[in-house]
Structure formats: C-alpha cells, structure tokens
Design a protein around this motif. Sequence first.
Motif, PDB file in Angstrom:
ATOM      1  N   ALA A  88      12.431 -15.843 -12.117  1.00 12.65           N
ATOM      2  CA  ALA A  88      11.844 -15.817 -13.464  1.00 12.65           C
ATOM      3  C   ALA A  88      12.143 -14.507 -14.171  1.00 12.65           C
ATOM      4  O   ALA A  88      12.407 -14.491 -15.384  1.00 12.65           O
ATOM      5  CB  ALA A  88      10.337 -16.039 -13.378  1.00 12.65           C
ATOM      6  N   GLU A  89      12.105 -13.413 -13.448  1.00  7.84           N
ATOM      7  CA  GLU A  89      12.357 -12.112 -14.053  1.00  7.84           C
ATOM      8  C   GLU A  89      13.811 -11.961 -14.488  1.00  7.84           C
ATOM      9  O   GLU A  89      14.127 -11.064 -15.265  1.00  7.84           O
ATOM     10  CB  GLU A  89      11.953 -11.001 -13.085  1.00  7.84           C
ATOM     11  N   GLY A  91      15.128 -14.452 -16.064  1.00 10.45           N
ATOM     12  CA  GLY A  91      15.196 -15.338 -17.218  1.00 10.45           C
ATOM     13  C   GLY A  91      15.481 -16.783 -16.897  1.00 10.45           C
ATOM     14  O   GLY A  91      15.794 -17.564 -17.795  1.00 10.45           O
ATOM     15  N   ALA A  93      14.643 -20.312 -16.616  1.00 14.65           N
ATOM     16  CA  ALA A  93      13.533 -21.027 -17.251  1.00 14.65           C
ATOM     17  C   ALA A  93      12.751 -21.921 -16.298  1.00 14.65           C
ATOM     18  O   ALA A  93      11.520 -21.991 -16.372  1.00 14.65           O
ATOM     19  CB  ALA A  93      14.055 -21.854 -18.427  1.00 14.65           C
ATOM     20  N   GLN A  96      10.442 -19.836 -14.329  1.00 15.02           N
ATOM     21  CA  GLN A  96       9.338 -19.381 -15.175  1.00 15.02           C
ATOM     22  C   GLN A  96       8.294 -20.480 -15.314  1.00 15.02           C
ATOM     23  O   GLN A  96       7.093 -20.230 -15.227  1.00 15.02           O
ATOM     24  CB  GLN A  96       9.881 -18.969 -16.543  1.00 15.02           C
ATOM     25  N   ARG A 118       1.956 -16.580 -20.158  1.00 14.00           N
ATOM     26  CA  ARG A 118       3.096 -15.671 -20.357  1.00 14.00           C
ATOM     27  C   ARG A 118       4.393 -16.320 -19.871  1.00 14.00           C
ATOM     28  O   ARG A 118       5.407 -16.320 -20.575  1.00 14.00           O
ATOM     29  CB  ARG A 118       2.856 -14.368 -19.610  1.00 14.00           C
ATOM     30  N   TRP A 119       4.348 -16.899 -18.677  1.00 16.60           N
ATOM     31  CA  TRP A 119       5.574 -17.480 -18.127  1.00 16.60           C
ATOM     32  C   TRP A 119       5.947 -18.777 -18.833  1.00 16.60           C
ATOM     33  O   TRP A 119       7.130 -19.053 -19.044  1.00 16.60           O
ATOM     34  CB  TRP A 119       5.437 -17.669 -16.622  1.00 16.60           C
ATOM     35  N   ARG A 121       5.439 -19.302 -21.938  1.00 18.13           N
ATOM     36  CA  ARG A 121       6.008 -18.873 -23.220  1.00 18.13           C
ATOM     37  C   ARG A 121       7.470 -18.447 -23.047  1.00 18.13           C
ATOM     38  O   ARG A 121       8.329 -18.776 -23.869  1.00 18.13           O
ATOM     39  CB  ARG A 121       5.187 -17.723 -23.798  1.00 18.13           C
ATOM     40  N   GLU A 122       7.735 -17.707 -21.969  1.00 15.87           N
ATOM     41  CA  GLU A 122       9.113 -17.279 -21.707  1.00 15.87           C
ATOM     42  C   GLU A 122      10.037 -18.485 -21.582  1.00 15.87           C
ATOM     43  O   GLU A 122      11.139 -18.516 -22.144  1.00 15.87           O
ATOM     44  CB  GLU A 122       9.159 -16.450 -20.413  1.00 15.87           C
ATOM     45  N   GLU A 125      10.407 -20.584 -24.978  1.00 14.05           N
ATOM     46  CA  GLU A 125      11.322 -19.981 -25.941  1.00 14.05           C
ATOM     47  C   GLU A 125      12.780 -20.293 -25.614  1.00 14.05           C
ATOM     48  O   GLU A 125      13.653 -20.165 -26.472  1.00 14.05           O
ATOM     49  CB  GLU A 125      11.090 -18.468 -26.003  1.00 14.05           C
ATOM     50  N   GLN A 126      13.025 -20.708 -24.372  1.00 16.04           N
ATOM     51  CA  GLN A 126      14.367 -21.129 -23.984  1.00 16.04           C
ATOM     52  C   GLN A 126      14.548 -22.638 -24.115  1.00 16.04           C
ATOM     53  O   GLN A 126      15.588 -23.175 -23.750  1.00 16.04           O
ATOM     54  CB  GLN A 126      14.662 -20.708 -22.544  1.00 16.04           C
ATOM     55  N   SER A 131       7.312 -26.646 -20.313  1.00 18.39           N
ATOM     56  CA  SER A 131       6.560 -25.422 -20.593  1.00 18.39           C
ATOM     57  C   SER A 131       5.976 -25.450 -21.997  1.00 18.39           C
ATOM     58  O   SER A 131       4.860 -24.975 -22.231  1.00 18.39           O
ATOM     59  CB  SER A 131       7.459 -24.193 -20.440  1.00 18.39           C
TER      60      SER A 131
END
Length: 244
Positions: A88-89, A91, A93, A96, A118-119, A121-122, A125-126, A131
């Motif tokens: 996840a860190e 990126g 998806a 995440q 938070r995750w 949202r990450e 956004e992709q 999610s």
Amino acid sequence: MPMSMIRRAALAVCLAALSLNAAAQSESYESGADAFAAGDYDTALEQWRPLAEEGNAAAQYNVGLMYANGFGVTRNAGTARDWYRKSAEQGYARAQHNLGVLLQNGELGEPDYTAAARWYREAAEQGEAASQNNLAMLYVQGLGVDEDRARAARLAAEAARQDNESARRNLPRLLEGLPAATISGSNVNVRTGPGTSHDKLLQSDEGTSVRILATEGEWKEIIFPDGYAIGWIAEFLLDTEGKD
C-alpha cells in the motif's frame, strides 16, 4: 579507453542486468500466479515471497492475501497487514483497499475507522471502485470521517458507474437523505461546473427527478438516480416544491 566511453559501457552493462532481473521477476511472478490459480499455494508462495522481499508491490499484496485468507499458510491477520502495508505504501490500490477492510473490520483489535478511511481514500483516488463504495459508507455513518452524505453520494456514484454492485445497491438508500427536485425546463443543459463557462455534460428533459448535492451561488450540483451522472444546473431550472 576514454573515461566517457568506460562510463557508457558500465551503464550499458547495468541496464542489461536490470532488464534481465526484471524479466526473471516477471517469470517468477507469472509462475506464482499460475500455481495460485491451480490451487498450488506452496509453489505460489515460493515464487512470490522472494519478490515481495525485494519490494515487488504486486507480490507483497499477494503474500498478504494468502495470509489474510489462510491460502497455504496459517491465517494471520498481523502478517497480512504487514505485507499489505508494504504494498500500500508503494501505491498499490488493491493492497490499500484490503488494508482498509482489515482495519475497518477490527481484525487486529478494535476497528480503526480513521486509518481505514485513509487507505480507502488512497485507493479510491486511483479509481478502485470497492474502495469508493466503502469510503462512501463511512461518510454516511460518520465513521473515521465527518458525516457527509453528499460526498458519500459522489463516491458511490463513481463506483456504480464502474458496475460495482454494492454501490448500485447502496446508492438509492443513500440518495433518500438528500434534497429532491425535478428539472423544470426542456432540453436543459447540465454542465460540468457551476456556470455557463463550463462544458455541457448532458441535456435533460422536464420532469426528470434528481437529488441536490451542493449549492454554489445560483447553481446546484445534482445527481441523476438513473445513470449516476453528476453535474451542475442553474437553480431556476429546478423545481423543489413539494419535494423532500
């Protein structure tokens, strides 16, 4: 040999080594995927773990998935979390999203809705539809985020447009809590933003039912329950009389 030529030669050797390594990683990854699909989890883990340890985000996600579900290993939510987080860190998806699910469900103790949001949202956004839907539900309930039904509707609509079945089921109930209106003109232009300077998104006919998400000046942001489109319309072209 001139120093510049030595440097170029060394760079060429380095790039060739990187290319060979990438090819070997790809072969190992595909071998793991084939083994996993065949139910040979031991071989899948044997192929994926070294890649995960080298920092391959997809392999890290896959190893996390195996520990989260007990595929060929003893199920261990903590180990799954650690691998998901590494991926996840970077990126990835899907990692995440799965990390968000693990945190939301409290599989490591108490649910951590803030971290889950938070995750999600990450990943959202992709474009990760699952999610988007899950984050929408957190906004509806005010879990880990401030309650915001309009933002929830935007997220759920985006997921629904990607054919996410959960979002399609959730969206009608979600929209019931938003102000209702009908379009009061024929061939009304719905725009991408608040104002005639914005592009036309679509045209709609008189009597079409919509829900109102936001107001900016004399413009309303609306969502169409059928089709899930979201756009902006001049306020005078909406009839809210007799609506919820």
